[in-house]
Write an enzyme that holds these catalytic residues in place. Structure first.
Site, short mmCIF file in Angstrom:
data_model
loop_
_atom_site.label_atom_id
_atom_site.label_comp_id
_atom_site.label_asym_id
_atom_site.label_seq_id
_atom_site.Cartn_x
_atom_site.Cartn_y
_atom_site.Cartn_z
N LYS A 33 -10.76 0.48 -53.95
CA LYS A 33 -11.66 -0.67 -53.75
C LYS A 33 -10.96 -1.76 -52.94
O LYS A 33 -9.72 -1.74 -52.81
CB LYS A 33 -12.10 -1.21 -55.12
CG LYS A 33 -10.96 -1.76 -55.96
CD LYS A 33 -11.37 -1.98 -57.41
CE LYS A 33 -10.22 -2.53 -58.23
NZ LYS A 33 -10.51 -2.51 -59.69
N TYR A 242 4.85 -30.77 -43.19
CA TYR A 242 3.83 -31.74 -43.61
C TYR A 242 4.24 -32.47 -44.87
O TYR A 242 4.79 -31.88 -45.81
CB TYR A 242 2.51 -31.01 -43.90
CG TYR A 242 1.75 -30.58 -42.67
CD1 TYR A 242 1.31 -31.51 -41.73
CD2 TYR A 242 1.41 -29.24 -42.48
CE1 TYR A 242 0.58 -31.12 -40.62
CE2 TYR A 242 0.69 -28.83 -41.38
CZ TYR A 242 0.27 -29.77 -40.45
OH TYR A 242 -0.45 -29.38 -39.36
C1 PLP Z 1 -9.51 -1.87 -60.42
C2 PLP Z 1 -9.84 -0.89 -61.49
C3 PLP Z 1 -9.01 0.22 -61.74
C4 PLP Z 1 -7.62 0.33 -61.16
O1 PLP Z 1 -6.80 -0.57 -61.87
P1 PLP Z 1 -5.24 -0.73 -61.58
O2 PLP Z 1 -4.79 -1.70 -62.61
O3 PLP Z 1 -5.13 -1.28 -60.20
O4 PLP Z 1 -4.62 0.59 -61.71
C5 PLP Z 1 -9.46 1.18 -62.62
N1 PLP Z 1 -10.65 1.07 -63.26
C6 PLP Z 1 -11.45 -0.01 -63.08
C7 PLP Z 1 -12.74 -0.10 -63.83
C8 PLP Z 1 -11.08 -1.02 -62.20
O5 PLP Z 1 -11.86 -2.09 -62.03
#
Ligand code: PLP
Length: 345
Positions: A33, A242
């Site tokens: 994702k 800054y």
């Molecule tokens: C993002 C996510 C994962 C992966 O999690 P990590 O901590 O990055 O391994 C797995 N399952 C769900 C539902 C997620 O939202």
């Protein structure tokens, strides 16, 4: 050239996937994702598919469509967000598997796409996504009769091994799913490391693939080299950047490097963060600007052309500590102005 270079080691990502896969007896999926946590869903997912990953997870149907175009028809692409209004054509055309989160989504799915594969997401205590126990009780027999390809939930505290929430969620998930025929999944990276009780039929690691905690033994995946534009001498009493927030107390040397908060280098980390010039750790001084950062290089005799913000000396989690955040946010903040180089894989 003033452009910074972000190097992404696809070989390390695949090695991390294999190492996580070896910890569990079931299938190991890959979570890609948010553009594979900012590292590029296309090259990352291709490399992981070549390494043997067969199931990929994204957050949104739109991400799933893009991934399907890259990976072709032979992998399973699951969508955490489930089946949202307006998603039916995307889910059908790209053959996505929505993780159904509510009775409303279930009705929408069977009405729009009868017979189309789906999974079910259950809430075992995180109160973020998924059906709660009562909702699931009401829907369970009907949903299971439609043969979901996966029944999953997500752990809220898996990065803290001793946290009581882990056992609580495991027990809740078991109560909701023991005895069903459908394959089950509970663990992301953290849950994979918690051990076999948490593995069920599939694990879903994300951050561990990309070299982040809680996968302590992960191979580092990213390195970021930032060009030095200028080096100047400062005398005691002279300020840098800054707001005059940093003032030299002793004679010293300041390098101005070519990246800033517009590149995802979180401005608030300034006072605590370092870069590496060769083997020497150098403090960031003054405020981080949009495109530029000052670094105290007084200790450096031969200035390298670039300094390292991420890499061999400094992991995403070390940098995250300086910013009061987590490795996930460091990765997903990485900017669009870097030259990106993919190696390995
Ligand atoms: C993002 C996510 C994962 C992966 O999690 P990590 O901590 O990055 O391994 C797995 N399952 C769900 C539902 C997620 O939202």
């Amino acid at each position: 050239m003033a452009q910074s270079l972000l190097t992404i080691d696809l070989g390390a990502i695949c090695a991390n996937w294999r190492a996580l896969a070896q910890m569990n007896a079931g299938e190991t999926a890959a979570v890609v994702k948010a553009d594979a946590y900012g590292l590029g869903a296309e090259p990352v997912a291709k490399a992981l598919a070549d390494a043997g990953a067969r199931t990929f997870f994204v957050a949104l149907a739109e991400e799933g469509v893009a991934l399907r175009n890259v990976l072709g028809p032979d992998v399973t692409i699951c969508v955490f967000g489930g089946h949202m209004a307006g998603d039916a054509a995307l889910i059908r055309d790209a053959n996505l598997v929505p993780m159904i989160n509510s009775i409303d989504q279930m009705l929408r799915h069977v009405e729009a796409l009868p017979g189309h594969p789906f999974g079910v997401q259950l809430d075992s205590g995180m109160n973020r996504l998924g059906m709660e126990p009562a909702e699931w009780s009401a829907l369970r027999d009907i949903a299971l009769s439609q043969k979901p390809v996966l029944v999953m939930s997500h752990l809220a505290c898996a990065d803290e091994r001793a946290h009581g929430m882990n056992a609580f969620q495991l027990q809740t998930f078991r109560q909701m799913t023991d005895g069903i025929d459908a394959p089950r999944s509970l663990a992301a990276t953290g849950g994979t490391i918690l051990g076999p009780d948490y593995h069920f039929d599939m694990t879903r690691p994300g951050i561990g693939l990309y070299g982040g905690l809680p996968f302590v033994d992960a191979r580092p995946v990213v390195s970021l080299a930032i060009p030095v534009i200028q080096v100047r001498e400062v005398n005691p009493g002279e300020s840098v950047g800054y707001g005059n927030s940093w003032v030299a107390r002793v004679p010293g040397r300041i390098a101005t490097i070519s990246a800033g908060y517009a590149d995802g280098i979180i401005r608030a980390m300034g006072p605590k963060a370092h870069v590496w010039a060769g083997e020497t750790r150098c403090k960031i001084v003054g405020r981080i600007s949009m495109d530029l950062i000052g670094v105290d290089v007084s200790a450096i005799t031969k200035m390298p052309e670039t300094v390292e913000l991420l890499g061999r000396h400094q992991s995403i989690d070390m940098l995250a500590d300086a910013a009061g955040t987590i490795g996930y946010e460091i990765l997903t903040s990485l900017g669009g102005r870097y030259a990106r180089r993919y190696v390995g894989g």
